[in-house]
Enzyme design. Sequence first.
Site, short mmCIF file in Angstrom:
data_model
loop_
_atom_site.label_atom_id
_atom_site.label_comp_id
_atom_site.label_asym_id
_atom_site.label_seq_id
_atom_site.Cartn_x
_atom_site.Cartn_y
_atom_site.Cartn_z
N GLU A 27 -10.73 6.49 4.41
CA GLU A 27 -9.91 6.06 5.03
C GLU A 27 -9.71 6.55 6.82
O GLU A 27 -10.92 6.54 7.15
CB GLU A 27 -8.51 6.29 4.61
CG GLU A 27 -8.26 5.85 3.22
CD GLU A 27 -6.80 5.59 2.82
OE1 GLU A 27 -6.76 5.97 1.59
OE2 GLU A 27 -6.01 4.87 3.26
N ASP A 54 0.68 -1.23 -0.06
CA ASP A 54 -0.09 0.04 -0.17
C ASP A 54 0.97 1.16 -0.13
O ASP A 54 2.06 1.30 0.07
CB ASP A 54 -0.97 -0.15 1.09
CG ASP A 54 -2.27 0.79 1.04
OD1 ASP A 54 -3.12 0.60 1.53
OD2 ASP A 54 -1.99 1.78 0.02
C1 GLC Z 1 -4.52 4.36 -0.03
C2 GLC Z 1 -5.29 3.09 0.12
C3 GLC Z 1 -5.27 2.21 -0.97
C4 GLC Z 1 -5.05 2.83 -2.04
C5 GLC Z 1 -3.67 3.24 -2.21
C6 GLC Z 1 -3.57 4.06 -3.45
O1 GLC Z 1 -3.51 4.68 1.02
O2 GLC Z 1 -5.21 2.39 1.49
O3 GLC Z 1 -6.77 1.61 -0.76
O4 GLC Z 1 -5.30 1.71 -3.38
O5 GLC Z 1 -3.44 4.17 -1.02
O6 GLC Z 1 -4.14 5.20 -3.56
#
Ligand code: GLC
Length: 736
Positions: free
Chosen positions: A511, A315
């Site tokens: 988030e 991530d």
């Molecule tokens: C974010 C999220 C994830 C996402 C990634 C790229 O923090 O946790 O779901 O795909 O970063 O944007």
Amino acid sequence: MSLPPARRRPATALALCVAALALTVPAAAAPEPVAASATAALPYQDASLPVPDRVTDLLSRMTLDDKLGQMTQIEKDSLVPQSDLAAYRIGSVLSGGDSTVSPNNAQTWADTYDSLQRTALTTPLGIPVIYGIDAVHGHNAVRGATLFPHDIGLGATRDPALVQRVGRAVAEEVSGTGIDWDFAPCLCVARDDRWGRTYESYGETPELPTAMTTFITGLQGETLGAGPASVLATAKHYVGDGGTAGGVDQGDTRVSEAELRAVHLPPFKEAVRRGVGAVMLSYSSWNGVRSHANRYLVTDVLKGELGFTGFVVSDWAAVDQLDGQSGFTGTEITTAVNAGVDMVMVPHDYKKFLTLLRGEVTAGRITQSRIDDANRRVLTKKFQLGLFERPLTDRSYTSTVGSAAHRELARQAVRESQVLLKNDGGILPLARSARLFVAGKSADDIGNQSGGWTVGWQGRSGPVTDGTTVLQGIRAAVTDPSRVTYDRYGNGIDSGYSAAVAVVGETPYAEGRGDRPNGLGLDQEDLQTLARLKASGVPVVVILVSGRPLDIAGELPGWKALLAAWLPGTEGAGVSDVLFGTRAPTGKLPVSWPKSAAQEPVNDGDGKDPLFPYGYGLTYAGTDPTPTPTPTPTPAPTPGACTARFRTASAWQGGYQAEITVENTGSAPLTGWSVDWDLAGSTVSSLWNGSLTTAQGHATVRNAAFNGSLIPGATTTFGFTANGSAGTPVPHCAGS
Ligand code: GLC
């Protein structure tokens, strides 16, 4: 076997390689370039060979820098200068939540993608870049794209086939901007509604996310890359992100392995069975061990036991978190890569990352075999996607972004996602002749009804994109719009109205910013608006626009009806379709509805007594509660639309003959048309039935005077002979 319809424009990769010779690779000497004079494709460039053979050949030609670059994913806006994409051999680019282009439209996104891809193809081996984005409820970064209900609403539909169709529509819109990788679906099992990402979950039981993995098939197709507009799907976030203590985002999931396997693993097992191309790890921990450092879960279980052969991506800057300090270190990189991470979403400091990664490999703390395994996984997906043959945007899909057909599908999804929780006296469906008072901060707010991940990471209230608000849907549904009064705060209501419709709930978030450890109640504005409506004595119908169940038990007795609309996206008319009975509500709760936040976590089968149980949902008296999916309406034909189909009639060493058939797919006669396509380095020697111009390797043919007018559905064909090879062009037609 005829080639599948091309997904992308071919590029003269070999010719582009020649331009790379001048580039210096900062970390090591440039590898032996492909001989510019080479006409026969090298094995890895030969699409007729099995993918494993192509990967093996390509790996044998790659330097360590080439391989480390393939494990590196960078935010588009951090690539400065863009030429570093080639200079550092970077294999992947992403657009994070707030990454955008200007102007923000599909054309600009496609142009941006193609520019990055052309840069990537200038490297000596011409390995195309793979570009990822969070298209989590439509192509939500793009203004004007179709936004579907967020996952919690799709879970309420209980309609996996619909979700697959949604995935297909999203794939078409994503493909129309060139992008080839979607960081979706989230297969999280949301166990505590205080979690800010509850709306990204299809539901609180493993059954719902497992069933909705059909989204993967929608995105990728039955086989990745086999059909048009195939987009790499990502099962995320592995594993247990929805089960953290207290619903704390990126927190700790403290459960036994048996519970982890029973509740959180099944959706990933199904995703692997469906051939998902990528898996993104979770920031969260399992019993104190970060997923990004958990070799047992990632390598032994996901890759070993479940047999996942795609690649694992971290991530966003998740590697940085492993030692509890800001920034990343070589040790953290080694921990993640050795746990099983194949590609690191860095996402900014690629020079530091590559230097540290190279140091870890040179020191032997990351083995060459681990590097090669990661590369094999990443390159396999690039070959399967067809990126080597068709690296550029297939512009024939660009017009699908926000198309009428996709919006109609989204409206159906909104209809099916509505959950009717209360309907005293059968006040719903409302009569179209009723005199209505509409209020609430989310009645006329496309931003609120779309939620987070909407033209920006956190989303925002207001007219953030094109669509229909709930109020606009109501006004379009009634017989006389002048009988609908709207005031956001409920001011001006009197007892003369048949009903008051209050559209209230949450404003956008994403988030961790959506975590609500201190309660799930309505905000003061909503409470005051509702009190104003109730004081008038008019029956109150509440439509809740929210990413999760809210604490409404105290207010519920004062409401005649309650409809959970979740986060419907751009097609708010789907809500009014249910409000007025165009379609009876059939949605079922994907999560238990707590009596109060103090009951959290509350889940099906846990022995607690929620306000409304998982699976609850009313319908209208006298209607069939089992959903009969609305037939897919044929999209309204558009005037001036045409398609062009390319066919190689014959081919020989050094040349070919082809013909292109133009069809009027619009609703009015075409008085003229033009078709353009990429010649892939070939040159037209003769052409009939049209007039040809060529520029920058592209051919454009306009209708000859005698074959211009085409009635709807009619076709005409022009042909030509050419020197060189045809490639697999995707001609684009424009009618007039
Ligand atoms: C974010 C999220 C994830 C996402 C990634 C790229 O923090 O946790 O779901 O795909 O970063 O944007």
